[in-house]
Enzyme design. Structure first.
Site, mmCIF file in Angstrom:
data_model
loop_
_atom_site.group_PDB
_atom_site.id
_atom_site.type_symbol
_atom_site.label_atom_id
_atom_site.label_comp_id
_atom_site.label_asym_id
_atom_site.label_seq_id
_atom_site.Cartn_x
_atom_site.Cartn_y
_atom_site.Cartn_z
ATOM 1 N N ASP A 449 -2.882 -0.752 -0.035
ATOM 2 C CA ASP A 449 -3.292 -0.798 1.370
ATOM 3 C C ASP A 449 -2.661 -1.979 2.091
ATOM 4 O O ASP A 449 -2.149 -1.845 3.207
ATOM 5 C CB ASP A 449 -4.816 -0.898 1.471
ATOM 6 C CG ASP A 449 -5.503 0.354 0.953
ATOM 7 O OD1 ASP A 449 -4.897 1.440 1.041
ATOM 8 O OD2 ASP A 449 -6.637 0.245 0.462
ATOM 9 N N ASP A 462 -6.669 -3.485 -2.323
ATOM 10 C CA ASP A 462 -7.178 -2.127 -2.100
ATOM 11 C C ASP A 462 -8.474 -2.231 -1.298
ATOM 12 O O ASP A 462 -9.445 -2.819 -1.758
ATOM 13 C CB ASP A 462 -7.441 -1.443 -3.445
ATOM 14 C CG ASP A 462 -7.733 0.047 -3.296
ATOM 15 O OD1 ASP A 462 -7.566 0.558 -2.178
ATOM 16 O OD2 ASP A 462 -8.120 0.688 -4.285
ATOM 17 N N LYS A 464 -11.721 -0.450 0.559
ATOM 18 C CA LYS A 464 -12.503 0.777 0.497
ATOM 19 C C LYS A 464 -13.756 0.641 1.378
ATOM 20 O O LYS A 464 -14.656 -0.139 1.066
ATOM 21 C CB LYS A 464 -12.917 1.075 -0.946
ATOM 22 C CG LYS A 464 -11.804 1.673 -1.780
ATOM 23 C CD LYS A 464 -11.429 3.074 -1.277
ATOM 24 C CE LYS A 464 -10.263 3.666 -2.064
ATOM 25 N NZ LYS A 464 -8.977 3.044 -1.746
#
Length: 576
Positions: A449, A462, A464
């Site tokens: 990301d 990452d 989320k």
């Protein structure tokens, strides 16, 4: 309680269509007759209310339930593009591929008409009817001076319109992109007022393959506030107050610089500058009264009723009556709202950001506006509670001294599973623009990301957004492992997108991190397993602690080296 949204408008662009919506409320006007005699009989089935709609349009005055105007949405088994016409405003708005519009544009035009005072909304029975100003507009000759003057009064009664015009009036080089305006429009640090970081848009343009992909990025990449800006500016262009221009921007991507242009940029015309005098109020121009609806004081948070009530009390207390922060705090406490000074100050700053005229003199705050329509609906005066998320944000307001409070939005976004991209982009902006890391938001297929670095240290991230606490599923842990392997091996035959080139050649030490709203389950086992498999250290951090870490770093409470030590802990990062 029926939920409506007034004050903020998207996807309602054309003044001509707005006028058609208003004219349907005038008995025996051309639009009213056309609906009764042709469009409703032909376009609307009896099961959706054909006969009742015609009867409502035949009465004087014309008073119609909101749902009959907006329509019922998309029935099961239909797509929005093929959904049947089920509302009066749907029938009055011409579509691109069919004779009517869907319920979403119909709702947008209704919100627009109510927000600028052409329609009156009745909370008791959820109905709409024409206002005195709306009748004048409906009866005015198209493109006449009278119509222009009525539209001027109406549009300037909408605080977000005033905010956009004021920002453009104060703009450096006299023009701003929709992203620059969007970043300064709306409630500070609150979901519902997202703006895509402009530097990240330019980064995306830099790696776009061709002009069609660039156009797609510029058309599709928008936050909520950016959409409000684009909609408002479409009105202002039609009024001759604003013109659309291109504006160039340069950003640093790794060790290189890239320049690109954003076509959705705007600047005031001479006629637009005249409206600034009306907004401020001068001897020649009477200040326009502003419509501030309770609904516009918060849009998305789970405790939006609480936030709207609190903000209504503050506005009513300081309208043309100067008060200190302490006085406002004490007044709120009398209304059963026990708030911190930092929270009150953010609300006051946000009032300016939605288009109210906030004045500060000798530590006294007041709103120098005449405000209409601001009432708390009877159904929500009591029994509204503040959410745990708002309490966490209030704690952070006291602790974030150097970090911009707009990043409080990360808490909202990190728990909203539908806002994953916004969560990534706002995290990237925090790290890159607020904390001066190098790197980029990547995203997309077979890419992390976000990747950032400082000196010799790099971080593979990452993000989320997850409502119930993130466990790091095995699939996501395996995906992170593949990123780590890609970065170690850097084999274009394995992964031809070469995402690792974002890191400078001097970066030698790497860590991984998962960022979410909260973590639960066996996430620590996943971190330890990744550490053992990939032989690099990593961590997890929730959005609350990420902001605390950002404050420590920006305020020089820790060094960048110490920051990377946190990311190397193979555990959850928790700060006091």
């Amino acid at each position: 309680m029926i939920r409506r949204s007034f004050g903020w408008v998207q996807e309602a662009y054309k003044l001509d269509n707005l006028k058609r919506v208003i004219q349907l409320f005038v008995l025996d006007s051309d639009v009213n007759i056309l609906l009764r005699s042709d469009k409703i009989p032909r376009l609307i089935d009896e099961k959706y209310g054909k006969r009742q709609f015609i009867e409502e349009l035949e009465k004087n005055p014309v008073i119609i339930p909101y749902m009959h105007l907006k329509g019922r949405g998309t029935p099961k088994g239909y797509a929005r593009a093929t959904a049947p016409c089920s509302g009066i405003v749907q029938a009055v708005l011409p579509g691109q591929r069919k004779e009517y519009q869907s319920d979403w544009p119909a709702d947008s035009y209704l919100r627009w008409a109510i927000s600028i005072g052409f329609l009156k909304y009745n909370y008791k029975d959820d109905t709409c009817q024409l206002s005195e100003l709306g009748l004048k507009y409906a009866q005015s000759v198209d493109k006449s001076v009278e119509e222009y003057n009525i539209l001027t009064e109406a549009l300037l009664s909408n605080p977000p319109v005033c905010r956009v015009l004021t920002l453009l009036d104060n703009a450096c080089n006299n023009h701003m992109s929709k992203f620059e305006i969007g970043s300064k429009l709306g409630f500070i640090g609150e979901n519902g007022f997202t703006s895509i970081p402009q530097s990240l848009v330019i980064q995306a343009l830099a790696v776009a393959d061709d002009s069609s992909e660039k156009n797609k990025i510029l058309q599709d990449t928008e936050g909520t506030s950016d959409k409000y800006v684009r909609t408002i500016c479409s009105w202002l262009i039609q009024m001759g107050w604003v013109r659309q221009v291109e504006k160039e921007f340069t950003v640093k991507i790794g060790s290189k610089k890239h320049t690109d242009s954003i076509s959705q940029s705007y600047m005031l015309t001479l006629e637009g500058k005249k409206q600034i005098k009306r907004i401020k109020g001068t001897s020649k121009y009477k200040k326009v009264e502003k419509n501030v609806y309770w609904e516009m004081l918060s849009t998305k948070p789970s405790d939006k009723y609480y936030l709207r009530n609190r903000r209504t009390h503050i506005i009513q207390y300081v309208v043309n009556k100067p008060h200190t922060l302490i006085e406002i705090k004490n007044y709120l406490k009398e209304q059963d709202y026990d708030e911190e000074l930092e929270t009150i100050k953010d609300d006051l700053n946000s009032f300016e950001a939605i288009g109210l005229n906030i004045q500060i003199k000798n530590d006294l705050y007041y709103i120098n506006d005449i405000i209409n329509n601001l009432i708390i609906p009877q159904e929500v005066i009591h029994n509204v509670e503040k959410s745990e998320l708002s309490n966490l944000k209030d704690e952070l307001r006291r602790k974030l001294i150097t970090v911009d409070h707009k990043y409080l939005q990360l808490l909202d976004l990190s728990f909203d599973g539908k806002s994953n991209q916004d969560f990534e982009l706002q995290t990237a902006e925090l790290l890159l623009n607020e904390l001066n890391f190098d790197g980029a938001h990547l995203g997309g297929s077979r890419k992390p990301d976000i990747c950032v670095y400082y000196g010799m240290n790099g971080l593979i991230i990452d993000n989320k957004a997850y409502s119930g606490g993130y466990t790091i599923p095995i699939g996501q842990a395996d995906e992170m492992y593949r990123y780590i392997e890609d970065n170690i091996n850097r084999d274009i035959n394995v992964n031809p997108n070469k995402w690792w080139e974002i890191f400078d050649d001097n970066v030698k030490i790497f860590n991984f991190v998962f960022i979410s709203g909260n973590f639960k389950g066996e996430f620590k086992d996943k971190i330890h397993n990744l550490n053992a498999r990939a032989n690099i250290d990593g961590s997890v951090i929730n959005s609350y602690n990420l902001l605390l870490l950002a404050e420590k770093l920006k305020s020089k409470g820790i060094t960048y080296e110490k920051c990377f030590e946190y990311f190397s802990c193979n555990d959850e990062i928790i700060l006091n």
